[in-house]
Scaffold this motif. Structure first.
Motif, PDB file in Angstrom:
ATOM      1  N   SER A 160       1.061  -1.269  -0.485  1.00  0.00           N
ATOM      2  CA  SER A 160      -0.235  -0.525  -0.039  1.00  0.00           C
ATOM      3  C   SER A 160       1.132   1.165  -0.201  1.00  0.00           C
ATOM      4  O   SER A 160       0.585   2.468  -0.355  1.00  0.00           O
ATOM      5  CB  SER A 160      -0.304   0.333   1.578  1.00  0.00           C
ATOM      6  N   THR A 161       2.334   1.493   0.909  1.00  0.00           N
ATOM      7  CA  THR A 161       2.770   2.442   0.348  1.00  0.00           C
ATOM      8  C   THR A 161       3.276   3.044  -0.627  1.00  0.00           C
ATOM      9  O   THR A 161       4.286   3.392  -0.786  1.00  0.00           O
ATOM     10  CB  THR A 161       3.862   2.543   2.106  1.00  0.00           C
ATOM     11  N   ALA A 162       4.023   1.763  -1.115  1.00  0.00           N
ATOM     12  CA  ALA A 162       4.156   1.631  -2.183  1.00  0.00           C
ATOM     13  C   ALA A 162       3.535   2.332  -3.387  1.00  0.00           C
ATOM     14  O   ALA A 162       4.156   2.953  -4.081  1.00  0.00           O
ATOM     15  CB  ALA A 162       5.500   0.387  -2.759  1.00  0.00           C
ATOM     16  N   ALA A 163       2.454   1.679  -3.352  1.00  0.00           N
ATOM     17  CA  ALA A 163       1.486   2.032  -4.412  1.00  0.00           C
ATOM     18  C   ALA A 163       1.382   3.683  -3.958  1.00  0.00           C
ATOM     19  O   ALA A 163       1.375   4.339  -4.864  1.00  0.00           O
ATOM     20  CB  ALA A 163       0.094   1.396  -4.216  1.00  0.00           C
ATOM     21  N   LEU A 164       0.752   3.773  -2.570  1.00  0.00           N
ATOM     22  CA  LEU A 164       0.998   5.276  -2.595  1.00  0.00           C
ATOM     23  C   LEU A 164       2.180   6.006  -3.410  1.00  0.00           C
ATOM     24  O   LEU A 164       1.502   7.074  -3.839  1.00  0.00           O
ATOM     25  CB  LEU A 164       1.092   5.994  -1.354  1.00  0.00           C
ATOM     26  N   MET A 165       3.274   5.667  -2.852  1.00  0.00           N
ATOM     27  CA  MET A 165       4.413   6.724  -3.477  1.00  0.00           C
ATOM     28  C   MET A 165       4.632   6.839  -4.979  1.00  0.00           C
ATOM     29  O   MET A 165       5.176   7.729  -5.883  1.00  0.00           O
ATOM     30  CB  MET A 165       5.511   6.068  -2.761  1.00  0.00           C
ATOM     31  N   GLU A 166       4.000   5.437  -5.950  1.00  0.00           N
ATOM     32  CA  GLU A 166       4.572   4.668  -7.226  1.00  0.00           C
ATOM     33  C   GLU A 166       3.166   5.966  -8.462  1.00  0.00           C
ATOM     34  O   GLU A 166       3.727   7.101  -8.764  1.00  0.00           O
ATOM     35  CB  GLU A 166       4.320   3.497  -7.473  1.00  0.00           C
ATOM     36  N   GLU A 167       2.026   5.840  -7.417  1.00  0.00           N
ATOM     37  CA  GLU A 167       0.789   7.126  -8.013  1.00  0.00           C
ATOM     38  C   GLU A 167       1.498   8.385  -7.408  1.00  0.00           C
ATOM     39  O   GLU A 167       1.159   9.457  -8.764  1.00  0.00           O
ATOM     40  CB  GLU A 167      -0.255   6.984  -7.429  1.00  0.00           C
ATOM     41  N   TYR A 168       1.986   9.020  -6.525  1.00  0.00           N
ATOM     42  CA  TYR A 168       2.332  10.525  -5.775  1.00  0.00           C
ATOM     43  C   TYR A 168       3.571  11.038  -7.188  1.00  0.00           C
ATOM     44  O   TYR A 168       3.598  12.094  -7.995  1.00  0.00           O
ATOM     45  CB  TYR A 168       2.499  11.100  -4.159  1.00  0.00           C
ATOM     46  N   CYS A 169       4.552   9.376  -7.742  1.00  0.00           N
ATOM     47  CA  CYS A 169       5.433  10.394  -8.456  1.00  0.00           C
ATOM     48  C   CYS A 169       5.425  10.113  -9.858  1.00  0.00           C
ATOM     49  O   CYS A 169       5.723  11.388 -10.128  1.00  0.00           O
ATOM     50  CB  CYS A 169       6.855   9.284  -7.975  1.00  0.00           C
ATOM     51  N   SER A 170       4.567   9.698 -10.306  1.00  0.00           N
ATOM     52  CA  SER A 170       3.627   9.660 -11.610  1.00  0.00           C
ATOM     53  C   SER A 170       3.583  10.782 -12.189  1.00  0.00           C
ATOM     54  O   SER A 170       3.185  11.340 -12.767  1.00  0.00           O
ATOM     55  CB  SER A 170       3.398   8.114 -11.540  1.00  0.00           C
ATOM     56  N   ALA A 171       2.751  11.205 -10.765  1.00  0.00           N
ATOM     57  CA  ALA A 171       1.464  12.582 -11.152  1.00  0.00           C
ATOM     58  C   ALA A 171       2.366  13.760 -10.666  1.00  0.00           C
ATOM     59  O   ALA A 171       1.722  14.788 -11.421  1.00  0.00           O
ATOM     60  CB  ALA A 171       0.618  12.648 -10.081  1.00  0.00           C
ATOM     61  N   SER A 172       3.584  13.527  -9.917  1.00  0.00           N
ATOM     62  CA  SER A 172       3.881  14.780 -10.044  1.00  0.00           C
ATOM     63  C   SER A 172       5.146  14.833 -11.025  1.00  0.00           C
ATOM     64  O   SER A 172       5.090  16.017 -11.933  1.00  0.00           O
ATOM     65  CB  SER A 172       5.022  14.465  -9.103  1.00  0.00           C
ATOM     66  N   GLY A 173       5.295  14.311 -11.984  1.00  0.00           N
ATOM     67  CA  GLY A 173       6.325  13.815 -13.418  1.00  0.00           C
ATOM     68  C   GLY A 173       5.234  14.705 -14.359  1.00  0.00           C
ATOM     69  O   GLY A 173       6.121  14.197 -15.489  1.00  0.00           O
ATOM     70  N   ALA A 174       4.024  13.839 -13.949  1.00  0.00           N
ATOM     71  CA  ALA A 174       2.884  14.515 -15.514  1.00  0.00           C
ATOM     72  C   ALA A 174       2.931  15.624 -14.804  1.00  0.00           C
ATOM     73  O   ALA A 174       2.749  16.987 -16.242  1.00  0.00           O
ATOM     74  CB  ALA A 174       1.803  13.610 -15.410  1.00  0.00           C
ATOM     75  N   ASP A 175       3.074  16.037 -14.249  1.00  0.00           N
ATOM     76  CA  ASP A 175       2.314  17.727 -14.088  1.00  0.00           C
ATOM     77  C   ASP A 175       3.864  18.923 -13.929  1.00  0.00           C
ATOM     78  O   ASP A 175       3.421  20.284 -14.639  1.00  0.00           O
ATOM     79  CB  ASP A 175       2.522  17.999 -12.301  1.00  0.00           C
ATOM     80  N   SER A 176       4.696  17.818 -13.986  1.00  0.00           N
ATOM     81  CA  SER A 176       6.188  18.840 -14.135  1.00  0.00           C
ATOM     82  C   SER A 176       6.667  18.795 -15.907  1.00  0.00           C
ATOM     83  O   SER A 176       6.484  18.789 -16.195  1.00  0.00           O
ATOM     84  CB  SER A 176       7.246  17.805 -13.769  1.00  0.00           C
TER      85      SER A 176
END
Length: 227
Positions: free
Chosen positions: A211-227
């Protein structure tokens, strides 16, 4: 490797080169981290005796309290390591001698690689030095830093505290926009100077809950898409 069996089979002979990683605290309560090559003079099923030429400066002079010590050596290209306890410390004629408890079992190193995704925002992180090479000590010492990049497999952060590979850290942080506090464990795999008074520390996570790995993966993917 079983230590007693290694002695009986003369797999370990004396004297020989070995390494120690010492983690503790100074009198002021600051982290104390020291790593160096020692000479393993003798060993039995109960104790080890290691020495270091201390030159004119006692390398453990500022050590006030020991959290843990790792003993390690290489044999035919394989790294063997184990946590040990300090029984006695003595310095005579610029030679530092440590008496340590003998390990029961020696572990072997393993290497794994993880992909890394950049994190655009620096985030505070509280780190605790809890062990070395996935060996966990019951004592720890804390310091702070700022996250530079993050992934579900690891992170890099900046800190003014001098640390080194392969210390084990407990890392606690809150990502921007997410209320949940994240706590993960990892091993330091690289340390480099960030500036004159700061270091860039790369950590590889292990045993991260799904669950923690999925949370960080989702956050980093979203941040990468926004940058």
């Amino acid at each position: 490797m079983n230590w007693t069996l290694a002695l009986a089979n003369e797999t370990v002979v004396f004297p020989r080169s070995c390494s120690l990683i010492v983690v503790g605290e100074t009198k002021e309560g600051s982290p104390f981290c020291y790593e160096d090559n020692f000479t393993l003079l003798k060993g039995s099923a109960e104790e080890l005796t290691v020495t270091l030429d201390a030159a004119s400066i006692h390398p453990l002079e500022k050590l006030h309290h020991v959290c843990f010590i790792e003993f390690s050596f290489r044999e035919q290209g394989i790294l063997y390591y184990a946590l040990v306890d300090l029984l006695h410390l003595e310095t005579k004629r610029n030679v530092c001698t440590l008496t340590l408890t003998a390990p029961l079992e020696l572990k072997q190193s393993q290497k794994r690689r993880y992909p890394r995704i950049a994190l655009p925002t620096r985030t505070p992180v509280t780190s605790r030095i809890v062990g070395v090479r996935e060996q966990i000590s019951h004592q720890n010492v804390a310091f702070t830093g700022q996250i530079l990049d993050l992934s579900s497999g690891g992170m890099a952060f900046m800190t003014s505290t001098r640390v080194f590979c392969p210390l084990e850290l407990e890392l606690s942080f809150v990502l921007p926009g997410i209320a949940q506090k994240i706590t993960v464990y990892g091993e330091i795999v690289r340390v480099a100077h960030f500036s004159s008074d700061a270091y860039r520390v790369a950590v590889r996570f292990h045993r991260v809950p799904d669950s923690t790995a999925a949370l960080m993966e989702e956050y980093c993917s979203a941040s990468g898409a926004d940058s």
